[in-house]
Motif scaffolding. Structure first.
Motif, PDB file in Angstrom:
ATOM      1  N   GLU A 170     -56.406  38.202  30.504  1.00  0.00           N
ATOM      2  CA  GLU A 170     -55.422  39.127  29.942  1.00  0.00           C
ATOM      3  C   GLU A 170     -54.235  39.274  30.880  1.00  0.00           C
ATOM      4  N   THR A 171     -53.038  39.267  30.334  1.00  0.00           N
ATOM      5  CA  THR A 171     -51.843  39.420  31.158  1.00  0.00           C
ATOM      6  C   THR A 171     -51.682  40.868  31.594  1.00  0.00           C
ATOM      7  N   ASP A 172     -50.940  41.070  32.667  1.00  0.00           N
ATOM      8  CA  ASP A 172     -50.692  42.431  33.155  1.00  0.00           C
ATOM      9  C   ASP A 172     -50.001  43.265  32.082  1.00  0.00           C
ATOM     10  N   GLU A 173     -49.091  42.645  31.370  1.00  0.00           N
ATOM     11  CA  GLU A 173     -48.340  43.371  30.339  1.00  0.00           C
ATOM     12  C   GLU A 173     -49.254  43.806  29.194  1.00  0.00           C
ATOM     13  N   ALA A 174     -50.136  42.896  28.772  1.00  0.00           N
ATOM     14  CA  ALA A 174     -51.061  43.227  27.686  1.00  0.00           C
ATOM     15  C   ALA A 174     -52.044  44.309  28.112  1.00  0.00           C
ATOM     16  N   PHE A 175     -52.511  44.229  29.351  1.00  0.00           N
ATOM     17  CA  PHE A 175     -53.441  45.240  29.864  1.00  0.00           C
ATOM     18  C   PHE A 175     -52.773  46.609  29.929  1.00  0.00           C
ATOM     19  N   LYS A 176     -51.550  46.645  30.430  1.00  0.00           N
ATOM     20  CA  LYS A 176     -50.817  47.921  30.514  1.00  0.00           C
ATOM     21  C   LYS A 176     -50.646  48.519  29.126  1.00  0.00           C
TER      22      LYS A 176
END
Length: 478
Positions: free
Chosen positions: A232-238
């Motif tokens: 999972e990308t940092d952006e998606a996780f955030k």
């Protein structure tokens, strides 16, 4: 505001004790048993439609797309339900923990039979409702009602799955809407394994909210704190973290408070704590006597009366098989306290189950063992007193009381043996004192010390009872 687990347990336990608790089970409750969630259920359908089930989020629409492709035919979807939910599986630990609590109302969107199986395994009679016709009938002797608002695997042709089913729900299953609306008003729900994306529940919650406005009943749910998924990308996780916070905040519109946990195991622990604390409200008193020395008959009678009275006064329920020579004094103390204060109903203050005597010799041992197991299973604390009987003219240790100790130890009850009363109680205390970490593993060091002091205490009855109450309170502080 998000509740801590301890706060939730304290509040929900109160609702359980008062008979107001209900459970709403989603797919997450059945997943540990091996049943699939919606994503896995509809994965074959997604593949047939050239869609990626791992990306899809609207599974109601996905089921409808598939039904449209087959011109409304539900045969393949019915077969999927049978294949995925028709294979017998055992209830989970959480199913069994809930079934052991006095919760009489269950709602679920699941098609499986785990709730009713767990209730039956605990000797309870479930009244299962998955059609409107069922709502008009009452199963004789029922202990709990299980409302399966989306149907049952045994009747897959009427299961609620696709958009068509949801759109017609308030026409075909209007009585379920009315029944759930009423329960949401009168009972305190715990939502387990539920994602709050179900259109039917959202509609019903909204209707209750609009009707009651600021007077909605409090409900609870569990959420596992969102963690980063593999790849999972940092952006998606955030985005996922923010969305979870917004969902939790939105649930407050319906007066549903979230209990946020780091691991799913914390939910298991919370339910087990609920059960342990509920059982700790009941105290099993085991005692029998043909000979009353070394205490003497007057002291034994006084101890029993004061113990029964004080336990009820402190809010405990007394559970007893009404042992010979001890049970009458105990029961007298309970009844006197209840009738003098009028703060309790007698049924709430005592559970009395005298042992049946006219059982055939060949069956008696097995029947009495089961009888003891069911009786002790109602309690979280066990007090042992004396324990002797007349056998062929000789006074001997009461082997039934030793068996009750074995059951209590196996069930992890807090065991208090009044060793100075002698006989079986003395043997039980000696066994506990010789291996305190084995028999008192769940108690704090302070509570262990209090139990050991009680085993050696020989004082006036009111003093000993006072110390018992203090020891129990110390143990429950953990």
């Amino acid at each position: 505001m998000k509740l801590r687990v301890k706060q939730f347990v304290e509040r929900y336990l109160k609702e359980i004790v008062e008979g107001n608790a209900a459970v709403f089970a989603g797919a997450g409750l059945s997943a540990p048993a091996g049943f699939v969630d919606w994503r896995e259920l509809l994965r074959p359908i997604a593949e047939e439609l050239d869609l990626d089930a791992d990306i899809e989020t609207d599974f109601v629409a996905l089921a409808q797309f598939h039904r449209n492709k087959h011109h409304g035919n539900k045969g393949q979807q019915n077969q999927l339900l049978i294949e995925r939910f028709g294979v017998p599986k055992d209830p989970t630990v959480n199913h069994n923990t809930l079934a052991r609590l006095p919760i009489a109302t269950y709602w679920t969107t699941n098609y499986d039979d785990l709730i009713e199986k767990s209730l039956s395994a605990q000797g309870k009679t479930p009244d299962v409702k998955y059609t409107e016709a069922h709502l008009a009938l009452t199963r004789r002797g029922r202990d709990a009602v299980v409302y399966k608002m989306h149907g049952d695997v045994s009747n897959p042709q009427d299961a609620v799955l696709a958009k068509d089913d949801y759109e017609r729900y308030h026409l075909k299953r209007a009585a379920f809407v009315t029944a759930l609306s009423g329960d949401l008003v009168s009972r305190t729900f715990l939502f387990l394994g539920f994602s709050f994306t179900d259109p039917n529940l959202d509609y019903i919650l909204s209707r209750v909210r609009l009707n009651l406005e600021d007077n909605q009943r409090k409900h609870y749910c569990f959420f596992k704190k969102r963690t980063k998924l593999p790849g999972e990308t940092d952006e998606a996780f955030k985005n996922a973290v923010v969305r979870q916070e917004l969902v939790i905040a939105d649930l407050l519109r319906f007066n549903i408070e979230a209990v946020l946990v780091d691991e799913y195991a914390e939910i298991d622990e919370a339910l087990q704590l609920l059960h342990r604390l509920y059982r700790s409200k009941s105290v099993f008193v085991s005692g029998s006597a043909d000979t009353f020395d070394p205490w003497g008959r007057a002291k034994v009678d006084a101890f029993g009366r004061i113990l029964g009275s004080e336990l009820v006064k402190q809010g405990y329920r007394v559970v007893t098989g009404l042992g010979i020579g001890v049970g009458d004094a105990l029961l007298s103390g309970v009844v006197d306290q209840v009738y003098r204060t009028s703060r309790n109903q007698l049924d709430d203050a005592v559970l009395v189950r005298p042992f049946p005597q006219q059982i055939a010799d060949g069956d008696r041992e097995a029947v009495w063992k089961r009888y003891r197991e069911e009786l002790i299973g109602e309690a979280g604390i066990a007090i042992f007193l004396l324990g002797n009987k007349n056998e062929n003219g000789a006074n001997v240790i009461a082997d039934g009381m030793k068996q009750e100790f074995e059951i209590a130890a196996r069930e992890k009850l807090m065991v208090i043996a009044m060793g100075t009363s002698g006989y079986a109680a003395k043997e039980i205390f000696d066994e506990v004192a010789a291996a305190p970490d084995t028999f008192m593993s769940d108690l704090s060091a302070e509570a262990k010390a209090a139990v050991l002091r009680l085993g050696e205490l020989n004082a006036e009855p009111h003093v000993m009872v006072s110390e018992i109450v203090k020891a129990i309170a110390t143990a429950l502080k953990k």
